[in-house]
Enzyme design. Structure first.
Site, short mmCIF file in Angstrom:
data_model
loop_
_atom_site.label_atom_id
_atom_site.label_comp_id
_atom_site.label_asym_id
_atom_site.label_seq_id
_atom_site.Cartn_x
_atom_site.Cartn_y
_atom_site.Cartn_z
N LYS A 91 0.84 -1.21 0.00
CA LYS A 91 0.00 0.00 0.00
C LYS A 91 0.87 1.25 0.00
O LYS A 91 0.65 2.19 -0.76
CB LYS A 91 -0.94 -0.01 1.20
CG LYS A 91 -1.87 1.20 1.25
CD LYS A 91 -2.74 1.20 2.51
CE LYS A 91 -3.79 0.13 2.47
NZ LYS A 91 -4.75 0.27 3.60
N GLU A 135 10.62 -5.38 3.46
CA GLU A 135 10.86 -6.70 2.86
C GLU A 135 10.39 -6.73 1.41
O GLU A 135 11.08 -7.26 0.52
CB GLU A 135 10.13 -7.79 3.66
CG GLU A 135 10.52 -7.86 5.13
CD GLU A 135 9.56 -7.11 6.03
OE1 GLU A 135 9.28 -7.62 7.13
OE2 GLU A 135 9.07 -6.03 5.63
N GLY A 190 -4.91 -4.73 5.58
CA GLY A 190 -4.10 -5.68 4.83
C GLY A 190 -4.61 -7.11 4.87
O GLY A 190 -4.68 -7.80 3.86
N ARG A 191 -5.00 -7.57 6.05
CA ARG A 191 -5.43 -8.97 6.18
C ARG A 191 -6.85 -9.19 5.69
O ARG A 191 -7.34 -10.31 5.68
CB ARG A 191 -5.27 -9.43 7.62
CG ARG A 191 -5.92 -8.53 8.65
CD ARG A 191 -5.35 -8.82 10.05
NE ARG A 191 -5.88 -7.91 11.07
CZ ARG A 191 -5.40 -6.70 11.33
NH1 ARG A 191 -4.38 -6.24 10.62
NH2 ARG A 191 -5.92 -5.96 12.29
N HIS A 240 -0.70 -37.15 12.50
CA HIS A 240 0.59 -37.79 12.75
C HIS A 240 1.59 -36.80 13.33
O HIS A 240 2.80 -37.05 13.31
CB HIS A 240 1.11 -38.41 11.46
CG HIS A 240 0.20 -39.47 10.92
ND1 HIS A 240 0.29 -40.80 11.29
CD2 HIS A 240 -0.85 -39.38 10.07
CE1 HIS A 240 -0.65 -41.48 10.67
NE2 HIS A 240 -1.36 -40.64 9.93
N LYS A 299 9.70 -3.27 13.30
CA LYS A 299 10.11 -2.63 12.04
C LYS A 299 11.03 -1.44 12.31
O LYS A 299 12.04 -1.24 11.63
CB LYS A 299 8.88 -2.16 11.27
CG LYS A 299 8.00 -3.27 10.72
CD LYS A 299 6.83 -2.66 9.96
CE LYS A 299 5.92 -3.71 9.38
NZ LYS A 299 4.78 -3.12 8.64
N GLU A 350 -3.38 -11.23 14.48
CA GLU A 350 -3.03 -9.83 14.32
C GLU A 350 -4.22 -8.94 14.67
O GLU A 350 -4.05 -7.83 15.18
CB GLU A 350 -2.59 -9.56 12.88
CG GLU A 350 -1.94 -8.19 12.68
CD GLU A 350 -1.21 -8.06 11.37
OE1 GLU A 350 -0.02 -8.40 11.30
OE2 GLU A 350 -1.85 -7.64 10.38
#
Length: 540
Positions: free
Chosen positions: A200, A206, A260-261, A377, A505, A346
């Protein structure tokens, strides 16, 4: 609703949870032969079964009273109308506008439709071959560079729905770790790869590091000018995208009322439209819209997201169960637990209320998971026999998209068996009888009985889907989104901000410079300073 009525509603939940029968599920089935029918609801093509929890009719009534006292319906109306549902950032929360018609938020819906129309035109132009790369070859691969909500949602949906023969192959680059790039590099032909940079702000550390890395790779193949024909930005920062070299008509914005999510329905979903085709992306939006309508219009006692949230309140705040496992019995949903980790943890990992006061009760639980039957398992041993129950979400798909029917029967049987085993358990008498029937001697029986007992009465919910396609997956994702909103309303926290990710950050920026210079700074705690010095020694 007054604070006194809200506290009375919470006190009622806590009182019911303190009763001896609060953790007993098997007894509820004995008392009510129709429990499955009474505690299963349908909406947007999904079935939600909550019968394998200790939510009794009395508990359900108390939970619904809590929802009334917390004004869930009023807060829901505020969100749908474009009011300030994210108070700390003073923003509306309108991800529903990306896929639904919201009569009280027409401007947001119009803006969303305009962006979606641009996305559709761009997608179809790429698929028709009207937009090509620098060497005039058609794009056959879309590389999405993003992180967090700009990566997890598109990755999850892409892996769930993409199939051979779809328009473009989706590749995702999220982690800044260069090993991730080295892993996907052999899959890419620079002449045929369209690159989406999803950020955005267009400043995410990153994402931008990976974007510049990929840009250098592309330039080495088709030259600096040609490389820019291969880049698209999903961003609102036109100044930064222009500085990178991306033309404005290759920039697709999304608004600050899209978190964002919650953003895979927006321009962030362009990789899905390109890889799946526009019609299937639209079907994803339609499935979410169907769940939106169910959430906005269905009474609370039949409302899937609200009931799912209230069940979690019972587990977390009533019974003190602060972990939840998500087990999709479909390999295509392998990344769903990771998406839900971000969506829920979050959003709900908050220690203060909307007003900034310390929370008085537990908020978001830890979410983890893997597809079945692989999970059986690994961590399911703890779920079955650990000292503290772990609620489970089982997700079952009735009809597969393959011809291996026997495999699918085994898959479904295992999903049903796991939830049944958590409910019924196995007591000492049953263990002894089974071992004697198998021919075990009495010494072996006495030695092993304690280890073979399953306590049972362990809660789970099951979400049953007729099949997995864009529509049903859209409904499933929206179900969990609205569950998160409801929990925020019940806990009086803001599920739409994420200040907790910011400090790390900020601290990373000077550390990058110190690693680059090979000189540790002086403003670190003793552990960080020691680790930094040791890393520099090992790298030197």
């Amino acid at each position: 609703m007054s604070d006194s009525k809200l506290e009375a509603a919470w006190a009622r939940i806590e009182s019911l949870a303190a009763a001896p029968e609060a953790k007993t599920i098997r007894a509820l089935f004995k008392a009510d032969p129709d429990r499955f029918a009474n505690f299963s609801q349908r909406g947007a093509g999904l079935l939600l079964d909550r019968s394998k929890t200790s939510v009794s009719p009395e508990v359900q009534a108390a939970l619904l009273d809590l929802a009334v006292a917390a004004d869930v319906e009023g807060k829901r109306a505020l969100m749908a109308s474009g009011g300030i549902a994210n108070p700390t950032e003073r923003r509306a929360v309108l991800h529903m506008a990306l896929r639904s018609q919201l009569p009280e938020a027409p401007e947001a819906c119009a803006e969303a439709r305009a962006t979606l129309e641009r996305m559709r035109e761009f997608t179809e132009a790429v698929h028709r071959g009207e937009l090509r790369g620098a060497t005039n070859q058609r794009f056959d691969t879309v590389l999405n560079i993003g992180i967090g909500g700009s990566d997890l949602g598109p990755v999850m949906v892409g892996r769930a729905l993409w199939r051979a023969g779809d328009p473009m192959r989706p590749i995702h680059l999220g982690n800044v770790d260069g090993h991730g790039w080295e892993t996907v590099l052999p899959m890419l032909d620079p002449r045929r790869t369209l690159v989406l940079v999803s950020s955005k702000t267009f400043t995410t550390q990153e994402t931008m590091a990976n974007a510049h890395l990929v840009k250098r790779w592309m330039e080495a193949s088709v030259g600096p000018a040609g490389a820019l024909q291969h880049f698209v930005a999903l961003s609102t920062n036109l100044k930064a995208t222009a500085a990178f070299g991306i033309a404005d008509d290759h920039v697709f914005p999304f608004h600050d009322w899209v978190g964002g999510r919650f953003s895979l329905w927006s321009a962030i979903g362009l990789s899905l439209a390109l890889s799946l085709g526009w019609d299937r992306f639209q079907a994803l939006l339609d499935g979410a819209a169907a769940m939106d309508s169910h959430f906005l219009e269905t009474p609370m006692d039949q409302n899937l997201p609200i009931l799912l949230a209230l069940t979690e309140v019972w587990h977390v705040n009533g019974l003190g169960l602060n972990r939840r496992a998500v087990l999709p019995y479909d390999e295509r949903l392998r990344r769903l637990p990771a998406h839900l980790q971000q969506l829920e943890m979050e959003s709900l990992g908050k220690r203060v209320t909307v007003a900034g006061a310390p929370v008085r009760r537990a908020t978001g639980p830890v979410v983890f998971g893997e597809p079945g039957t692989s999970a059986q398992h690994s961590f399911m041993q703890l779920v079955h026999q650990g000292p503290k129950p772990v609620p489970v979400d089982f997700i079952l798909i009735a009809r597969p998209d393959h011809r291996h029917i026997e495999n699918h029967r085994i898959l479904l049987a295992n999903g049903l068996a796991q939830s049944e085993a958590l409910l019924t358990g196995r007591n000492a008498e049953e263990v002894v009888a089974d071992m004697r029937a198998a021919g075990a001697d009495e010494e072996t029986i006495a030695r092993l009985v304690p280890h073979k007992i399953f306590p049972g009465d362990r809660p789970s919910v099951t979400i049953l889907m007729p099949h997995l396609d864009p529509f049903t997956l859209g409904a499933l994702i929206a179900l969990y989104e609205h569950k998160v909103f409801t929990l925020g309303a019940l806990w009086n926290i803001n599920p739409f901000d994420q200040w907790g990710v910011e400090l790390g950050k900020v601290l990373a920026t000077p550390l990058v410079r110190e690693l680059e210079a090979g000189v540790p700074g002086a403003d670190h705690d003793g552990s960080t300073a020691g680790l930094l010095a040791e890393l520099l020694r090992l790298q030197g």
